[in-house]
Write a protein that holds these residues in place. Structure first.
Motif, short mmCIF file in Angstrom:
data_model
loop_
_atom_site.label_atom_id
_atom_site.label_comp_id
_atom_site.label_asym_id
_atom_site.label_seq_id
_atom_site.Cartn_x
_atom_site.Cartn_y
_atom_site.Cartn_z
N TRP A 18 0.77 -1.23 0.21
CA TRP A 18 0.02 -0.01 0.03
C TRP A 18 1.14 1.43 -0.10
CZ3 TRP A 18 -0.85 3.51 4.25
CH2 TRP A 18 -1.88 4.84 3.59
N LEU A 19 2.36 1.09 0.89
CA LEU A 19 2.82 1.98 0.93
C LEU A 19 3.61 2.79 -0.51
CD1 LEU A 19 4.75 1.89 4.32
CD2 LEU A 19 2.56 3.72 3.64
N ARG A 20 4.37 1.62 -1.40
CA ARG A 20 4.07 1.61 -2.78
C ARG A 20 3.43 2.33 -3.69
NH1 ARG A 20 6.97 -3.10 -0.88
NH2 ARG A 20 6.04 -4.39 -1.63
N GLN A 21 2.72 1.65 -3.30
CA GLN A 21 1.13 1.78 -4.31
C GLN A 21 0.96 3.71 -4.25
OE1 GLN A 21 -2.52 0.91 -3.57
NE2 GLN A 21 -3.50 1.23 -5.60
N LEU A 22 0.84 4.14 -2.85
CA LEU A 22 0.63 5.60 -2.79
C LEU A 22 1.90 6.45 -2.68
CD1 LEU A 22 -0.84 7.49 -0.35
CD2 LEU A 22 0.19 7.38 1.21
N LEU A 26 1.92 9.36 -5.93
CA LEU A 26 2.78 10.68 -6.04
C LEU A 26 3.57 10.99 -6.96
CD1 LEU A 26 2.77 10.45 -1.93
CD2 LEU A 26 1.43 11.78 -3.24
N GLU A 27 3.74 10.08 -7.29
CA GLU A 27 5.30 10.21 -8.07
C GLU A 27 5.07 10.49 -9.61
OE1 GLU A 27 10.09 8.75 -8.41
OE2 GLU A 27 8.19 7.20 -8.68
N SER A 28 3.69 9.92 -9.85
CA SER A 28 3.17 9.87 -11.89
C SER A 28 2.24 10.63 -11.92
CB SER A 28 3.45 8.26 -11.85
OG SER A 28 1.69 7.81 -10.71
N SER A 29 1.58 10.69 -11.15
CA SER A 29 0.23 11.79 -11.27
C SER A 29 0.54 12.80 -10.41
CB SER A 29 -0.50 11.00 -11.24
OG SER A 29 -1.69 10.65 -9.54
N GLY A 30 1.05 12.93 -8.99
CA GLY A 30 0.91 13.30 -8.05
C GLY A 30 -0.32 13.77 -7.32
N GLN A 31 -0.95 12.58 -7.68
CA GLN A 31 -2.20 12.75 -6.37
C GLN A 31 -2.17 11.70 -5.69
OE1 GLN A 31 -4.96 12.37 -10.49
NE2 GLN A 31 -5.84 14.16 -9.34
N VAL A 32 -3.49 11.30 -4.73
CA VAL A 32 -3.92 10.65 -3.86
C VAL A 32 -4.86 9.99 -4.20
CG1 VAL A 32 -3.85 9.54 -1.46
CG2 VAL A 32 -2.02 11.36 -1.89
N PHE A 33 -5.30 8.67 -4.91
CA PHE A 33 -6.51 8.07 -5.09
C PHE A 33 -7.46 7.33 -3.40
CE2 PHE A 33 -3.71 8.66 -8.50
CZ PHE A 33 -4.90 9.22 -9.41
N TYR A 34 -8.39 7.68 -3.28
CA TYR A 34 -8.88 7.36 -1.95
C TYR A 34 -10.77 6.68 -2.12
CZ TYR A 34 -10.73 11.71 -1.81
OH TYR A 34 -11.66 12.86 -2.15
N GLY A 37 -13.13 6.16 -5.53
CA GLY A 37 -13.40 7.10 -6.72
C GLY A 37 -12.85 8.28 -6.11
N GLY A 38 -12.35 8.40 -5.08
CA GLY A 38 -11.76 9.66 -4.81
C GLY A 38 -10.79 10.26 -5.50
N ALA A 39 -10.04 11.33 -5.50
CA ALA A 39 -8.28 11.84 -5.41
C ALA A 39 -8.08 13.25 -5.39
CB ALA A 39 -8.19 11.67 -6.81
N ILE A 40 -7.29 13.38 -4.74
CA ILE A 40 -6.98 14.23 -4.07
C ILE A 40 -5.52 14.85 -4.58
CG2 ILE A 40 -5.64 13.95 -1.88
CD1 ILE A 40 -6.66 16.37 -0.89
N THR A 41 -4.96 16.74 -5.61
CA THR A 41 -4.14 16.56 -6.40
C THR A 41 -2.57 16.99 -4.90
OG1 THR A 41 -5.19 16.84 -7.93
CG2 THR A 41 -2.52 18.31 -7.75
N VAL A 42 -1.51 16.09 -4.65
CA VAL A 42 -0.80 16.47 -3.87
C VAL A 42 0.04 18.22 -4.03
CG1 VAL A 42 0.87 16.30 -2.43
CG2 VAL A 42 -0.93 14.53 -2.64
N ALA A 43 0.01 19.66 -3.65
CA ALA A 43 1.34 20.54 -3.94
C ALA A 43 2.53 19.49 -4.10
CB ALA A 43 1.58 21.22 -3.41
N ASP A 44 3.47 20.36 -5.12
CA ASP A 44 4.85 19.79 -5.13
C ASP A 44 5.26 19.81 -4.26
OD1 ASP A 44 4.28 19.52 -7.59
OD2 ASP A 44 4.89 21.77 -8.95
N LYS A 45 5.15 21.53 -3.08
CA LYS A 45 5.98 20.81 -1.74
C LYS A 45 5.03 20.85 -0.66
CE LYS A 45 10.23 23.28 -3.44
NZ LYS A 45 11.35 22.56 -3.20
#
Length: 96
Positions: A18-22, A26-34, A37-45
């Protein structure tokens, strides 16, 4: 305000997956999916914290937290002032 929370018991191997998936998200899309069907975009910093606690003799916890503030949208640009040449033309037309 909580958006989503999930608590369950998993194996150490499932936790690692699960940690590898997270991390991959983050690395590929900059998002966390939950959830479903939810997703949140994580800032660059982000501010990140790792906290390891010993609750009692037999209980430990590891908390990983990261947080950020979304930048506020830029204020609309002010309309440019009249060109100096337009001001000069108006001045000439009025005889000043």
């Amino acid at each position: 305000m909580d958006i989503y929370e999930d608590a369950r018991t998993v194996s150490r191997a499932d936790l690692a997956a699960w940690l590898r998936q997270l991390a991959s998200q983050l690395e590929s899309s900059g998002q966390v999916f939950y959830g479903a069907g939810g997703a949140i975009t994580v800032a660059d910093k982000v501010k990140c914290e790792l906290e390891i606690e010993q609750e009692d003799d037999d209980e430990f916890s590891v908390e990983i937290e990261f947080s950020w503030v979304n930048p506020k949208p830029a204020a609309p640009a002010a309309e440019p002032a009249a060109d100096a040449s337009e001001a000069a033309e108006e001045s000439d037309a009025s005889g000043e």
